[in-house]
Design a protein around this motif. Structure first.
Motif, PDB file in Angstrom:
ATOM      1  N   ALA A 141       0.793  -1.155  -0.203  1.00 49.48           N
ATOM      2  CA  ALA A 141      -0.153  -0.080   0.029  1.00 49.48           C
ATOM      3  C   ALA A 141       0.854   1.283   0.012  1.00 49.48           C
ATOM      4  CB  ALA A 141      -0.974  -0.005   1.179  1.00 49.48           C
ATOM      5  N   TRP A 142       2.046   1.254   0.896  1.00 50.00           N
ATOM      6  CA  TRP A 142       3.013   2.407   0.935  1.00 50.00           C
ATOM      7  C   TRP A 142       3.468   2.569  -0.484  1.00 50.00           C
ATOM      8  CZ3 TRP A 142       7.887   2.791   0.049  1.00 50.00           C
ATOM      9  CH2 TRP A 142       8.583   3.997   0.197  1.00 50.00           C
ATOM     10  N   ALA A 143       3.931   1.421  -0.930  1.00 48.97           N
ATOM     11  CA  ALA A 143       4.770   1.555  -2.525  1.00 48.97           C
ATOM     12  C   ALA A 143       3.724   1.923  -3.410  1.00 48.97           C
ATOM     13  CB  ALA A 143       5.260   0.093  -2.604  1.00 48.97           C
ATOM     14  N   THR A 144       2.581   1.501  -3.306  1.00 52.79           N
ATOM     15  CA  THR A 144       1.696   1.772  -4.666  1.00 52.79           C
ATOM     16  C   THR A 144       1.419   3.406  -4.554  1.00 52.79           C
ATOM     17  OG1 THR A 144      -0.198   1.158  -3.456  1.00 52.79           O
ATOM     18  CG2 THR A 144       0.800  -0.403  -5.064  1.00 52.79           C
ATOM     19  N   ARG A 145       1.048   3.772  -3.091  1.00 52.06           N
ATOM     20  CA  ARG A 145       0.653   5.221  -2.882  1.00 52.06           C
ATOM     21  C   ARG A 145       1.828   6.116  -3.346  1.00 52.06           C
ATOM     22  NH1 ARG A 145      -1.887   3.321   1.709  1.00 52.06           N
ATOM     23  NH2 ARG A 145      -0.166   3.802   3.092  1.00 52.06           N
ATOM     24  N   ALA A 146       3.025   5.774  -3.074  1.00 52.83           N
ATOM     25  CA  ALA A 146       4.253   6.558  -3.335  1.00 52.83           C
ATOM     26  C   ALA A 146       4.387   6.549  -5.121  1.00 52.83           C
ATOM     27  CB  ALA A 146       5.654   5.723  -2.804  1.00 52.83           C
ATOM     28  N   ALA A 147       3.924   5.676  -5.833  1.00 48.92           N
ATOM     29  CA  ALA A 147       3.988   5.747  -7.205  1.00 48.92           C
ATOM     30  C   ALA A 147       2.877   6.152  -7.844  1.00 48.92           C
ATOM     31  CB  ALA A 147       4.080   4.162  -7.563  1.00 48.92           C
ATOM     32  N   GLY A 148       1.723   6.681  -6.793  1.00 41.58           N
ATOM     33  CA  GLY A 148       0.579   7.194  -7.644  1.00 41.58           C
ATOM     34  C   GLY A 148      -0.362   6.102  -8.271  1.00 41.58           C
ATOM     35  N   PHE A 149      -0.068   4.921  -7.680  1.00 40.42           N
ATOM     36  CA  PHE A 149      -0.907   4.091  -8.232  1.00 40.42           C
ATOM     37  C   PHE A 149      -2.057   3.351  -7.454  1.00 40.42           C
ATOM     38  CE2 PHE A 149      -1.253  -0.992  -9.189  1.00 40.42           C
ATOM     39  CZ  PHE A 149      -1.374  -0.590 -10.515  1.00 40.42           C
ATOM     40  N   THR A 150      -3.206   3.059  -8.036  1.00 43.35           N
ATOM     41  CA  THR A 150      -4.122   2.685  -7.096  1.00 43.35           C
ATOM     42  C   THR A 150      -4.612   0.988  -7.671  1.00 43.35           C
ATOM     43  OG1 THR A 150      -5.179   4.418  -6.947  1.00 43.35           O
ATOM     44  CG2 THR A 150      -6.434   2.486  -6.497  1.00 43.35           C
ATOM     45  N   PRO A 151      -4.096   0.103  -6.653  1.00 41.62           N
ATOM     46  CA  PRO A 151      -4.207  -1.158  -7.067  1.00 41.62           C
ATOM     47  C   PRO A 151      -5.834  -1.713  -7.200  1.00 41.62           C
ATOM     48  CG  PRO A 151      -3.536  -1.612  -4.935  1.00 41.62           C
ATOM     49  CD  PRO A 151      -3.454   0.187  -5.630  1.00 41.62           C
ATOM     50  N   ARG A 152      -6.093  -2.739  -8.077  1.00 38.63           N
ATOM     51  CA  ARG A 152      -7.511  -3.306  -8.097  1.00 38.63           C
ATOM     52  C   ARG A 152      -7.465  -4.426  -7.339  1.00 38.63           C
ATOM     53  NH1 ARG A 152      -9.260  -6.992 -11.343  1.00 38.63           N
ATOM     54  NH2 ARG A 152      -7.549  -6.900 -12.856  1.00 38.63           N
ATOM     55  N   THR A 153      -6.588  -5.260  -7.476  1.00 39.39           N
ATOM     56  CA  THR A 153      -6.808  -6.608  -6.812  1.00 39.39           C
ATOM     57  C   THR A 153      -5.460  -7.015  -5.907  1.00 39.39           C
ATOM     58  OG1 THR A 153      -6.477  -7.675  -8.782  1.00 39.39           O
ATOM     59  CG2 THR A 153      -8.808  -7.924  -7.770  1.00 39.39           C
ATOM     60  N   PRO A 154      -5.087  -6.543  -4.768  1.00 41.31           N
ATOM     61  CA  PRO A 154      -3.944  -7.020  -4.190  1.00 41.31           C
ATOM     62  C   PRO A 154      -3.733  -8.443  -3.981  1.00 41.31           C
ATOM     63  CG  PRO A 154      -5.343  -6.320  -2.511  1.00 41.31           C
ATOM     64  CD  PRO A 154      -5.981  -6.250  -3.821  1.00 41.31           C
ATOM     65  N   VAL A 155      -3.271  -9.179  -4.982  1.00 35.53           N
ATOM     66  CA  VAL A 155      -3.337 -10.778  -4.826  1.00 35.53           C
ATOM     67  C   VAL A 155      -1.791 -11.118  -5.213  1.00 35.53           C
ATOM     68  CG1 VAL A 155      -3.999 -12.864  -5.838  1.00 35.53           C
ATOM     69  CG2 VAL A 155      -5.547 -11.020  -5.318  1.00 35.53           C
ATOM     70  N   ILE A 156      -1.060 -12.157  -4.495  1.00 37.41           N
ATOM     71  CA  ILE A 156       0.008 -12.522  -4.848  1.00 37.41           C
ATOM     72  C   ILE A 156      -0.239 -14.126  -5.186  1.00 37.41           C
ATOM     73  CG2 ILE A 156       2.419 -13.230  -4.109  1.00 37.41           C
ATOM     74  CD1 ILE A 156       2.385 -10.711  -2.796  1.00 37.41           C
ATOM     75  N   GLU A 157       0.039 -14.702  -6.257  1.00 42.26           N
ATOM     76  CA  GLU A 157       0.230 -16.071  -6.478  1.00 42.26           C
ATOM     77  C   GLU A 157       1.553 -16.734  -6.258  1.00 42.26           C
ATOM     78  OE1 GLU A 157      -2.187 -17.275 -10.036  1.00 42.26           O
ATOM     79  OE2 GLU A 157      -3.580 -15.697  -9.614  1.00 42.26           O
ATOM     80  N   ILE A 158       1.753 -17.937  -5.501  1.00 40.66           N
ATOM     81  CA  ILE A 158       3.056 -18.568  -5.366  1.00 40.66           C
ATOM     82  C   ILE A 158       2.992 -19.764  -5.557  1.00 40.66           C
ATOM     83  CG2 ILE A 158       4.933 -19.070  -3.780  1.00 40.66           C
ATOM     84  CD1 ILE A 158       4.068 -16.522  -2.015  1.00 40.66           C
ATOM     85  N   ALA A 159       3.634 -20.530  -6.608  1.00 40.13           N
ATOM     86  CA  ALA A 159       3.274 -21.776  -7.119  1.00 40.13           C
ATOM     87  C   ALA A 159       4.648 -22.491  -6.292  1.00 40.13           C
ATOM     88  CB  ALA A 159       3.896 -21.767  -8.595  1.00 40.13           C
ATOM     89  N   GLY A 160       4.350 -23.973  -5.966  1.00 37.42           N
ATOM     90  CA  GLY A 160       5.457 -24.569  -4.913  1.00 37.42           C
ATOM     91  C   GLY A 160       4.739 -26.084  -5.100  1.00 37.42           C
ATOM     92  N   THR A 161       5.382 -26.556  -3.787  1.00 38.16           N
ATOM     93  CA  THR A 161       4.945 -27.830  -3.366  1.00 38.16           C
ATOM     94  C   THR A 161       4.439 -27.735  -2.154  1.00 38.16           C
ATOM     95  OG1 THR A 161       6.706 -28.752  -4.920  1.00 38.16           O
ATOM     96  CG2 THR A 161       5.932 -30.161  -3.375  1.00 38.16           C
ATOM     97  N   CYS A 162       3.299 -28.220  -1.943  1.00 42.93           N
ATOM     98  CA  CYS A 162       2.713 -28.438  -0.565  1.00 42.93           C
ATOM     99  C   CYS A 162       3.330 -29.657   0.246  1.00 42.93           C
ATOM    100  CB  CYS A 162       1.228 -28.805  -0.526  1.00 42.93           C
ATOM    101  SG  CYS A 162       0.688 -30.494  -1.014  1.00 42.93           S
ATOM    102  N   ALA A 163       3.096 -29.559   1.605  1.00 39.87           N
ATOM    103  CA  ALA A 163       3.730 -30.554   2.495  1.00 39.87           C
ATOM    104  C   ALA A 163       3.404 -32.006   2.096  1.00 39.87           C
ATOM    105  CB  ALA A 163       3.498 -30.378   3.845  1.00 39.87           C
ATOM    106  N   LYS A 164       2.290 -32.192   1.944  1.00 44.86           N
ATOM    107  CA  LYS A 164       2.166 -33.737   1.580  1.00 44.86           C
ATOM    108  C   LYS A 164       2.764 -34.120   0.192  1.00 44.86           C
ATOM    109  CE  LYS A 164      -2.068 -34.566   4.113  1.00 44.86           C
ATOM    110  NZ  LYS A 164      -3.454 -35.111   3.889  1.00 44.86           N
TER     111      LYS A 164
END
Length: 183
Positions: A141-164
């Motif tokens: 939020a701080w970084a986007t405000r500093a850039a004058g940007f308004t995010p629509r969906t603050p989502v991050i997708e991380i691909a990897g391997t689950c514990a099982k």
């Protein structure tokens, strides 16, 4: 789990869950009813069925997968109607679109204003866990405000391997290295 639904998508991905799965569906429906009631929105029968279909799976489902899943337990809805129901559920914060998979998953929680939604997506079985991070959200939020940007969906997708899946991968070399009994 509701009548007529199964864990087929989860089982097809080699996944069996270690919790009361019916609570996932009941929780999603209770959240949806409360949210729609507060906002004056309608949770139509099709929207409810689509949400049940999403909540019945812990892997993201595409719209056509939902059409097939819903058709197996009753009338098969038209794909455009499912897309409209998905748009409604996403706009109401009751489901999320997983961009990298072009698929959807039921929302598992209420989100605070600065939270970033983080999806942990297993590349082995497809299990997708939703977590929220206030710290990442605050920093973004701080970084986007500093850039004058308004995010629509603050989502991050991380691909990897689950514990099982990681445990299954670790067990695989041990099985392969085990001596074969003589006959």
């Amino acid at each position: 789990m509701t009548a007529g639904h199964s864990h087929d998508s989860d089982q097809a991905h080699g996944r069996v869950h270690d919790h009361d799965h019916s609570a996932c569906v009941a929780g999603a429906l209770a959240r949806a009813e409360a949210s729609c009631g507060e906002r004056g929105a309608r949770l139509t029968p099709l929207r409810r069925r689509v949400l049940e279909g999403l909540a019945d799976s812990h892997v993201p489902l595409g719209a056509y997968e939902l059409v097939e899943r819903l058709g197996s337990s009753g009338d098969k809805p038209p794909p455009m109607s499912v897309y409209r129901a998905l748009d409604f559920l996403v706009s109401e914060g009751l489901a999320h679109r997983i961009e990298s998979r072009n698929a959807y998953i039921a929302c598992g929680r209420d989100h605070a204003g600065d939270d970033v939604i983080v999806f942990l997506i297993c590349e082995g079985c497809g299990l997708t866990d939703e977590v929220a991070s206030h710290a990442i959200g605050r920093d973004l939020a701080w970084a986007t405000r500093a850039a004058g940007f308004t995010p629509r969906t603050p989502v991050i997708e991380i691909a990897g391997t689950c514990a099982k899946c990681r445990a299954a991968q670790a067990a695989e070399p041990a099985r392969a290295a085990a001596p074969v009994p003589a006959r």
